[in-house]
Design an enzyme around this catalytic site. Structure first.
Site, PDB file in Angstrom:
ATOM      1  N   ASP A 342      36.762 -34.669  33.224  1.00 50.96           N
ATOM      2  CA  ASP A 342      37.849 -34.991  32.308  1.00 50.96           C
ATOM      3  C   ASP A 342      38.633 -36.195  32.823  1.00 50.96           C
ATOM      4  O   ASP A 342      38.939 -36.284  34.017  1.00 50.96           O
ATOM      5  CB  ASP A 342      38.767 -33.766  32.188  1.00 50.96           C
ATOM      6  CG  ASP A 342      39.970 -34.021  31.310  1.00 50.96           C
ATOM      7  OD1 ASP A 342      39.772 -34.242  30.105  1.00 50.96           O
ATOM      8  OD2 ASP A 342      41.098 -33.991  31.836  1.00 50.96           O
ATOM      9  N   GLU A 378      34.069 -38.610  31.257  1.00 52.19           N
ATOM     10  CA  GLU A 378      34.898 -39.010  30.127  1.00 52.19           C
ATOM     11  C   GLU A 378      35.559 -40.310  30.587  1.00 52.19           C
ATOM     12  O   GLU A 378      36.496 -40.280  31.386  1.00 52.19           O
ATOM     13  CB  GLU A 378      35.957 -37.951  29.807  1.00 52.19           C
ATOM     14  CG  GLU A 378      36.798 -38.340  28.605  1.00 52.19           C
ATOM     15  CD  GLU A 378      37.967 -37.391  28.358  1.00 52.19           C
ATOM     16  OE1 GLU A 378      38.346 -37.238  27.179  1.00 52.19           O
ATOM     17  OE2 GLU A 378      38.504 -36.822  29.326  1.00 52.19           O
TER      18      GLU A 378
END
Length: 702
Positions: A342, A378
């Site tokens: 993330d 990401e």
């Protein structure tokens, strides 16, 4: 109670069959107490007198699995110097393998008094805290083997443990929303039938429900609020939270592996649940605040490139060690197959800029365990210069946000999209080829947990996030969505037909694109969140997947598209197209060719036309340049992909000189998207009429 010196390594609580070794890092502390917690609310304090390289440690004979514990750190409380030690706060072990209970929010878990942030708070937090748990590391993995699915065979399914399973009619109620549900045959049968090879789980590291959300009657449903990087989230366990969650998670991984499905974890190493200077003191902040967090020039405050209040200090050797230890633990002990990071750009920030050669990437590159699993970034964060799609090191694959945006733009009718769409369809060589990566570096997706679902993307122009309690201010405002003429629910059959066709267009485009496809859970049967594009706090039926009672048309279509891709290597190539005939393949035709709807080869003028919204792509299955695993030549059927993103029907001419006879195998204008039985046969030079906003695929045998 006997207390032995113990060892400084490994960090955490290590049970050996006769007792437990405890080791915790803190450079800021003057004194550290291990607190063994009892069910009557009392605690036994053991001072950790031994210290090696700022690791305090002790071995306590007779401490068994299931024992709850925490730490109290005596040291300076001087926020102006970045120090926030406070022995009144019971702290979680950063290396805890399991965590019991939940935070009971109140002033007790904060290091300051509400309304007086400069005044130290000495209220005891222990009765209000979750606690670390000693676990038994032993588990019978049997003959468990990682599937090790190569990227060109991979189909990723992004899912939430609770959201995927909470409403599944085939699951016993007591298992719904848990790790055990992932291991249930009813769930595994759906995944294998769909053709999924990898289950990418939204955060399962132990996380915390934010104080603000709890006060609003909401929860941190998504879980991007980690407090324990080694512990499976206890609320997803049906067996108990005194270490049973570890066994239950391992059992789920084992069952998924038996079905040939990899497990990828969405991990949040960029920040913790402790928030900013007004956040609670749960673990890292009280142990050694300046060693764990990026502090501002005024060390009372935190640098924040994540939008959550803090960022971990990626140039700290102790933070880097913790992250690498965590990654190795989940691979070696929990048998997971990869990670999706993330806000991964934050991991690259050693100071302010994003540095692709930062210490973190160096450590991953040389690590013999972590470097061998799937690593997915990401590739952005909210800091300056944080959008880094295409800029991660060669070992990494990336969520391709540019793919998502371009495919959405094409099908909603945005002008000047065709040229970029061609690049995204063929693996985004503009992003990945220059550093030696290949099409498989691109994780392609049109929807994910963050944003509209597939159904909502074709049903809403605007977000409808009122249920989140922020007056619809939260969530992305520019969604590149199109409601097909009506906002939200409708009974207009023409609008419903168009929406269904658009969903088939997105699914087909995703599965026909070079790269690695990722499907968001429930999109295969058009789940809706009623226009909420930021359901991070909706732990309820709005966000949980509603499973259809019978086989859904879109599910059948998605399944057919996945298996079409699986059956044809030309749709999942490992190298970029050359745009010319390939030497040694005995085929004079180019490996790829582009045509106007009239069947003429595309010119630069055609590509640059603002209104261009249709094209035909020829994929030559007889000109695949990469060899098979044993060096053999790969030959496949050839395909014509016809895209009509125009708002009106268009005639497409089947190109001459690229095959005499073709068969229609996909037509998104049909309710099922796939012709029943044998599809229509067409000849070179024939005209096909594609209805507005539709896609047709023709196939020619090798």
């Amino acid at each position: 109670m006997q207390v032995w010196p113990g060892e400084a390594y490994p960090l955490g609580a290590t049970y050996d069959g006769a007792g437990t070794n405890f080791a915790v890092f803190t450079e800021a502390a003057d004194r550290v107490e291990l607190c063994l917690l009892h069910d009557d609310g009392s605690e036994t304090a053991v001072e950790l007198r031994e210290s090696d390289a700022f690791v305090r440690h002790a071995y306590v004979p007779g401490v068994m699995p299931g024992q709850r514990y925490g730490y109290r750190v005596h040291g300076p409380y001087a926020p102006e110097r970045g120090l926030r030690c406070n022995s009144a706060k019971l702290l979680l072990d950063p290396y805890a393998r399991a965590i019991s209970g939940a935070v009971q929010w109140g002033e007790e878990v904060y290091g300051y008094h509400f309304g007086e942030p400069e005044r130290r708070n000495d209220l005891d937090s222990a009765p209000h805290m979750m606690t670390s748990v000693v676990v038994n590391p032993y588990f019978d993995w049997g003959d468990d083997r990682r599937p090790r699915t190569e990227y060109h065979h991979t189909v990723i399914y992004e899912a939430h443990v609770k959201g995927l399973t909470m409403r599944h009619p085939g699951l016993p109620e007591e298992l719904r929303g848990t790790y055990a549900a992932l291991a249930h045959p009813a769930l595994i049968e759906h995944l294998t039938g769909l053709g999924v090879t990898a289950l990418e789980l939204m955060p399962v590291h132990q996380f915390v429900n934010d104080h603000r959300l709890v006060d609003m009657g909401l929860n941190n449903y998504w879980g991007y609020n980690t407090v324990g990087f080694f512990a499976p989230h206890n609320a997803y366990a049906s067996w108990g939270d005194r270490g049973q969650q570890v066994l239950e998670f391992k059992s789920a991984v084992k069952a998924l592996h038996e079905a040939g499905i990899e497990v990828i974890l969405d991990v949040v190493y960029n920040h913790t649940a402790e928030g900013n200077h007004l956040g609670p003191t749960l673990s890292f902040k009280g142990l050694d605040n300046p060693s764990y967090y990026r502090l501002a020039d005024d060390p009372r405050y935190y640098m924040d490139t994540t939008g959550t209040g803090n960022s971990l200090l990626m140039r700290s050797p102790h933070v880097l060690q913790m992250i690498m230890d965590s990654l190795r633990y989940w691979v070696t002990e929990m048998h997971v197959d990869g990670f999706r990071f993330d806000l991964a750009a934050t991991l690259a920030r050693q100071f302010h800029e994003v540095d692709r050669l930062s210490s973190f990437f160096d450590l991953v590159q040389q690590d013999p365990v972590v470097s061998q699993v799937k690593l997915i970034a990401e590739p952005w964060d909210v800091g300056e210069g944080g959008y880094q799609v295409g800029n991660f090191p060669p070992l990494w694959t990336e969520w391709n946000g540019k793919y998502r945006d371009t495919v959405r733009d094409l099908w909603r009718g945005e002008p000047r999209t065709l040229a970029e769409f061609a690049s995204r369809l063929t693996g985004s060589s503009d992003l990945y080829q220059d550093d030696g990566r290949r099409p498989l570096a691109s994780i392609n997706f049109v929807t994910c947990h963050d944003g509209f679902t597939l159904h909502d993307m074709v049903s809403y122009n605007d977000k409808h996030n009122q249920a989140n309690g922020e007056d619809n201010r939260d969530g992305e405002s520019h969604n590149r969505s199109w409601n097909c003429g009506v906002e939200g629910d409708t009974d207009d059959p023409a609008v419903l037909e168009l929406r269904a066709r658009q969903m088939r267009n997105f699914i087909a485009t995703l599965l026909l694109s070079q790269g690695v496809p990722m499907i968001s859970h429930g999109d295969e049967f058009a789940r809706t969140q009623r226009g909420n594009n930021n359901a991070y706090c909706q732990d309820n039926e709005l966000a949980w997947v509603a499973w259809p009672e019978d086989d859904h048309d879109l599910l059948r279509f998605t399944r057919a598209m996945v298996w079409l891709r699986k059956d044809h290597p030309v749709l999942r190539r490992r190298r970029f197209f050359h745009g010319r005939p390939v030497q040694g393949t005995h085929d004079e035709l180019s490996d790829i060719a582009w045509f106007t709807p009239e069947g003429a080869e595309m010119t630069q003028r055609d590509w640059n036309s603002a209104r261009a919204s249709a094209l035909t792509v020829f994929l030559n299955g007889n000109a695949i340049s990469e060899p098979g695993t044993r060096g053999e030549r790969i030959a496949d059927d050839s395909f014509l992909l016809m895209f009509n993103a125009a708002p009106k029907p268009l005639d497409f001419v089947v190109p001459v000189d690229h095959g005499r006879q073709w068969e229609v195998v996909v037509d998104t204008a049909l309710a099922t998207g796939v012709p029943a039985g044998t599809g229509p046969k067409v000849q070179a030079g024939d005209r096909l009429t594609l209805v507005d906003r539709s896609l047709t695929v023709l196939q020619r045998p090798v």
